[in-house]
Design an enzyme around this catalytic site. Structure first.
Site, short mmCIF file in Angstrom:
data_model
loop_
_atom_site.label_atom_id
_atom_site.label_comp_id
_atom_site.label_asym_id
_atom_site.label_seq_id
_atom_site.Cartn_x
_atom_site.Cartn_y
_atom_site.Cartn_z
N GLU A 160 0.76 -0.80 -0.14
CA GLU A 160 -0.09 0.30 -0.21
C GLU A 160 1.15 0.84 0.00
O GLU A 160 2.02 0.85 0.52
CB GLU A 160 -0.28 0.12 0.89
CG GLU A 160 -1.86 1.33 1.24
CD GLU A 160 -2.63 0.97 2.34
OE1 GLU A 160 -2.66 -0.04 3.45
OE2 GLU A 160 -3.65 2.20 2.49
N GLY B 232 3.48 2.57 10.99
CA GLY B 232 2.92 1.75 11.77
C GLY B 232 3.26 0.00 11.36
O GLY B 232 3.41 -0.29 12.86
N MET C 122 1.30 -3.22 8.91
CA MET C 122 0.21 -2.99 7.42
C MET C 122 -0.99 -4.23 7.69
O MET C 122 -0.64 -5.79 7.84
CB MET C 122 1.21 -3.36 6.18
CG MET C 122 0.29 -2.78 4.83
SD MET C 122 -0.81 -1.85 4.20
CE MET C 122 -2.02 -2.42 3.71
N GLU C 123 -2.26 -4.08 7.10
CA GLU C 123 -3.57 -4.58 7.42
C GLU C 123 -2.97 -5.73 6.39
O GLU C 123 -4.76 -6.39 6.31
CB GLU C 123 -4.36 -4.07 7.19
CG GLU C 123 -4.70 -3.16 6.39
CD GLU C 123 -4.37 -1.71 6.10
OE1 GLU C 123 -3.95 -1.63 6.31
OE2 GLU C 123 -5.52 -1.36 4.76
N GLU D 254 -5.16 -2.56 12.75
CA GLU D 254 -4.84 -3.92 12.14
C GLU D 254 -6.05 -4.74 12.31
O GLU D 254 -6.29 -5.24 10.56
CB GLU D 254 -3.67 -4.00 11.97
CG GLU D 254 -2.54 -3.92 12.14
CD GLU D 254 -2.78 -2.27 11.19
OE1 GLU D 254 -2.95 -2.46 9.61
OE2 GLU D 254 -2.22 -0.61 10.96
N HIS E 143 -8.74 -3.63 10.43
CA HIS E 143 -9.52 -3.60 8.92
C HIS E 143 -9.78 -4.66 8.54
O HIS E 143 -10.14 -4.66 6.89
CB HIS E 143 -8.37 -3.02 8.37
CG HIS E 143 -6.94 -1.77 8.45
ND1 HIS E 143 -8.44 -0.81 7.92
CD2 HIS E 143 -6.25 -0.81 8.79
CE1 HIS E 143 -7.72 -0.08 7.30
NE2 HIS E 143 -6.69 0.35 7.91
N GLU F 195 -9.46 4.60 6.13
CA GLU F 195 -8.67 5.02 7.78
C GLU F 195 -9.41 5.55 8.00
O GLU F 195 -9.33 5.47 10.15
CB GLU F 195 -7.87 5.48 6.88
CG GLU F 195 -6.60 4.85 6.22
CD GLU F 195 -6.15 3.41 6.92
OE1 GLU F 195 -6.01 3.75 7.91
OE2 GLU F 195 -5.71 3.07 6.08
N1 B3K Z 1 -2.83 1.26 5.82
C1 B3K Z 1 -2.17 1.10 6.12
C2 B3K Z 1 -0.60 2.68 6.16
C3 B3K Z 1 -0.33 2.25 4.60
C4 B3K Z 1 0.69 3.33 4.16
C5 B3K Z 1 1.19 3.79 2.98
N2 B3K Z 1 2.30 4.50 2.86
C6 B3K Z 1 -1.43 1.20 7.82
C7 B3K Z 1 -3.10 1.96 8.12
O1 B3K Z 1 -3.14 2.13 8.01
O2 B3K Z 1 -3.42 0.46 8.86
ZN ZN Z 2 -5.78 1.79 8.83
#
Ligand code: B3K
Ligand code: ZN
Length: 869
Positions: free
Chosen positions: A122, A262, A264-265, A299, A302, A321
């Site tokens: 992502e 942080g 990634m899901e 996560e 998500h 988000e």
């Molecule tokens: N979806 C990811 C973030 C991705 C960032 C890409 N630069 C983590 C989160 O929001 O849970």
């Molecule tokens: Zn997120």
């Protein structure tokens, strides 16, 4: 440079989709061969060209239905296939690419982290693996086969279920994974490495057993339990509060040291920055524990809000988000203290998001224009996005909100949806008209509510006059009126709540502010009340009401609502700071209102009523929080005045600080609400006492007796902020003890970078050579460089421009190696408009220097261009 902007309005449904994809990885950090077979389907029969996204790999071959295919054009961003001679609407594409994970410092796509290899796709990282329709509205079923050296990579992981595995010659082995749920490419994940594994299981509400697997670096098993407990807690909570059950038979989390954000899901295989997994009492603070819990939860949540229902296009990012942040905030509030969590989140919003809205990067929670998508994982999309969901929740109430969620899930499961799909489901399920509310999605900027009141003593009527205005922002000049839920309460002087009545009928405490200006009338008010406005921060707005000190003190002492009490303290501090800043600027002596001090002392002496809230009330806002009170920021003034306030509070309540410090006893370290609150207050006492004559000996002792990282760090923080003589020896001791552990050393780097003295920059520069520092690790950079530029207001903004030059040097260095991290770090520099002319000139000069850099990344280009426009 190619820096094409994309616009939300230009969205088009894909002409082609990929329904099934078979990925074969011959893994080697120096040379990975990826063979991809995709089943392509033409949706638009008119379309004869297929554009695939891809870059940063060696392209080796392409076949169409097993035959070599040469009818394409290749450019820096992808491949354009000419399909005018292809009759069939369904065909197979086979593409081979070659990657070098060991040399991928961008930490996107497939890269090496420590001894392992992992992915981050992502937003648009999958296209660094192979040519792909790399857009979130193309959902495919993935089968992934990984082959690698068995001793170096005993674990080979990907999304879904493991369906087959085997051994090969030359010490190699292979594993095949199948993910039954169609997903966009950004949710693809692969991990290979040698780990310690923590296993557990979860029985879902329908009785299915889910295997839980947590992979950490060898030797870190004793730091994995909290994350596992947090996962199980999250799974249970999501079933109970949202009725959402996990869907696969396995849920895996891998902790890696090299990670841009942080976590990634990725479906069934979350990849985490080790900072948000690893925790034990010796290495993690209470704050770290809470951080792990909420990121694990985020996560996990998500899986429904993000994975099962994903985004149609990246402009809709807040759909997943904002909603998922709202969900993780609710989780933390339901399982911990609601008030503490709310205060914590409001601080973040008021400081960081409001600042973003006032910056060149201002954008609505659903942006209209993007050059580099990674630049839009912002406070606005995440935190303001969550506030927008929270306002919906406030307007609808829990029951209707959950009905809306149900409808949203039923209608969009397995699809790529839009923010409009979500709002529309909420609207239909609740029967509440959200036409005006929708404007929150398209309008940027921080609305300002101006409130005044009048009291009719004869008729016992109280009026609140409310007007709204959103100042123009960098991206949007014209603003419209929003639907703002304004939660209020009225108190009498003794702090009793007055019921809200109009024409004999009780009135809801959430006022619907929808017009430019409006008045609200309350009856049966027998004495002029003290209004509590924007209770619980019911909308992400700035409030302007001319409170007297006496009114604020009433709220601080008596309000039933904990948030209101804390907020009253914030307003009192803001007032003190502002008045003293004027004195400072006129070279007058500084003074602290005795009325306010008395009120604070009252709160402190009754700390036993509410330990956590007392701590939050007595914690002086940070320099950066104070900075947001001003259009033009005076870094020296704010720093000097805050320091004065700190020392005044320290000495004024000296005996009380000492008494409470000694009263609080904690026999062993436990991560419970009660203990965290007590530790927090005791450490706050220490922080203030550090500025008194007891400072050196107490802090030294505190450090010596600390049996957990929270206390250790509190001592180090007190020592460095108060510049105690023990500071150097304590820092040296810590360094000696933890230099082998980067994650723990980050705390030390951050302390060094936030020291309030003239030498700080020289020290930071010197520390970039420290053996524990590493320019390729984002955590280290954020700890040292990020802390200096974001949390050392005075010295980063030194009038000699040294802070700006330092940051520019760093950015030039990171521009090519890790543009994503560079683009995060540039933020304080592009916000030059908030400073005096001399600083502005220096900051602009720094930006111009950056602008000349060869191969400027899209990430930096987008921000510099906006700033210099
Ligand atoms: N979806 C990811 C973030 C991705 C960032 C890409 N630069 C983590 C989160 O929001 O849970
Ligand atoms: Zn997120």
């Amino acid at each position: 440079m190619l820096a094409q902007a994309k616009y939300r309005k230009d969205y088009k449904h894909p002409d082609f989709i990929i329904t099934d994809i078979f990925l074969d990885f011959q893994l080697d950090p120096q040379r990975t061969i990826v063979n991809t077979k995709s089943k392509v389907k033409r949706l638009n029969s008119e379309s004869v060209t297929l554009r695939l996204d891809g870059h940063s790999f060696q392209f080796s071959s392409i076949k169409l239905n097993q035959a070599p295919f040469s009818n394409y054009q290749q450019d820096a961003e992808g491949l354009l296939l000419d399909l005018s001679h292809v009759e069939a609407d369904e065909f197979e594409l086979e593409i081979e690419t070659i990657l070098v994970p060991a040399e991928n410092s961008s930490l996107q796509g497939l890269y090496q982290s420590g001894e392992g290899v992992c992915t981050q796709c992502e937003a648009e990282g999958f296209r660094q693996i192979t040519y792909m329709l790399d857009r979130p509205d193309v959902l495919a079923r993935y089968t992934t086969r990984i082959t690698a050296d068995k001793s170096r990579y005993p674990y080979l992981l990907s999304n879904g279920n493991k369906v087959a595995s085997g051994d090969l010659d030359e010490g190699k082995h292979w594993v095949e994974w199948q993910d039954p749920f169609p997903k966009p490419s950004y949710l693809f994940a692969l991990v290979a490495g040698d780990f310690d594994l923590l296993q557990d299981r979860f029985i879902t509400c329908s009785g299915r057993e889910v295997a839980l697997e947590l992979f950490v670096d060898k030797g870190n098993l004793d730091r994995a339990n909290w994350a596992m407990e947090s996962l199980k807690k999250s799974m249970k909570w999501d079933e109970e509060r949202f009725g959402l059950e996990y869907d696969l038979d396995i849920y895996m989390i891998v902790a890696v040291d090299f990670f841009n954000m942080g976590a990634m899901e990725n479906k069934g295989l979350n990849i985490f920055n080790s900072k948000f997994v690893l925790a034990n009492p010796q290495t993690a603070t209470d704050e770290d524990y809470m951080g792990v819990e909420s990121v694990i939860a985020h996560e996990y949540f998500h899986n429904w809000t993000g994975n099962r229902i994903t985004c149609r296009d990246w402009f809709q990012l807040s759909l997943k988000e904002g909603l998922t942040v709202f969900r993780d905030q609710e989780f933390s509030s339901d399982t911990g203290s609601r008030a503490v969590n709310r205060i914590h989140n409001v601080k973040i919003l008021r400081t960081l998001q409001f600042a973003e809205d006032a910056s060149p990067m201002s954008h609505p929670i659903r942006p209209e224009k993007v050059i580099e998508m990674n630049n839009f994982y912002t406070m606005t999309v995440y935190e303001k996005g969550a506030e927008v969901i929270r306002m919906l929740h406030t307007l609808l109430g829990e029951e209707k909100f959950q009905a809306g969620m149900k409808l949203y899930v039923a209608e969009n499961d397995g699809k790529a949806a839009t923010c409009e799909d979500f709002v529309s489901a909420m609207e239909r399920a609740s029967g509440i008209d959200l036409t005006q509310f929708r404007r929150w999605y398209s309008q940027s900027g921080t609305p300002e509510l101006t409130v005044s009141d009048s009291y009719d003593e004869r008729h016992h009527i109280y009026h609140l006059h409310v007007s709204q205005m959103t100042p123009p922002t960098a991206d949007q000049m014209e603003k419209v009126n929003l639907h703002i839920p304004l939660k209020i309460a009225l108190y009498d002087e003794q702090g009793r709540k007055i019921s809200l009545v109009h024409d004999g009928r009780s009135v809801h405490d959430v006022l619907d502010v929808t017009q430019k200006s409006q008045s609200f009338e309350f009856h049966n008010v027998y004495k002029k009340p003290v209004p509590a406005l924007l209770c619980d921060f019911s909308a992400p707005v700035k409030l302007d009401y001319e409170y007297s000190i006496a009114q604020l003190v009433t709220l601080l002492q008596f309000a039933e609502n904990e948030f209101v009490r804390w907020d009253a303290a914030q307003m009192l501090f803001a007032r003190e700071l502002k008045e003293n800043l004027i004195r400072y600027q006129h070279q007058q002596a500084l003074e602290f209102s005795s009325e306010i001090l008395t009120a604070l002392q009252q709160v402190l002496s009754h700390y036993q009523h509410n330990v956590a809230l007392t701590t939050l009330i007595l914690t002086l806002p940070k320099e950066t929080e104070f900075a947001e009170l001003f259009k033009t920021i005076d870094p020296d003034g704010i720093s000097v005045v805050r320091d004065f306030m700190l020392r005044t509070i320290a000495s004024a309540f000296k005996e009380l600080w000492l008494k409470i410090y000694n009263q609080i006893e904690l026999d062993c370290y436990r991560v419970t609400q009660e203990d965290i609150a007590l530790r927090g207050l005791r450490n706050l006492c220490l922080n203030y006492l550090a500025f008194t004559e007891f400072g050196n000996s107490m802090v030294n002792k505190h450090y010596l007796y600390a049996d957990n990282m929270t206390d250790t760090l509190a001592a180090l923080n007190a020592a460095t902020k108060a510049d105690l003589t023990c500071a150097e020896s304590l820092l040296a001791d810590f360094e000696q003890k933890w230099q082998h552990d980067g994650l723990v050393m980050d705390k030390w780097f951050a302390l060094q970078a936030t020291r309030p003295d003239e030498q700080v920059l020289a020290r930071v520069i010197h520390l970039t050579e420290h053996p524990s520092f590493n320019f390729t690790n984002p955590n280290r950079i954020r700890a040292l460089v990020g802390s200096f530029i974001n949390h050392n207001l005075r010295y980063f903004h030194h009038i000699d421009g040294s802070g700006y030059r330092f940051l520019t040097d760093i950015l030039i260095r990171l521009n090519e190696s890790n543009p994503q991290v560079a683009a995060r770090l540039i933020e304080p520099l592009i916000r030059f408009a908030r400073y005096d002319e001399q600083r502005q000139t220096l900051m602009k000069r720094a930006l111009e220097r950056l602008n000349e850099v060869e191969n400027l990344s899209k990430d930096l280009f987008e921000k510099i261009e906006k700033a210099l426009q």
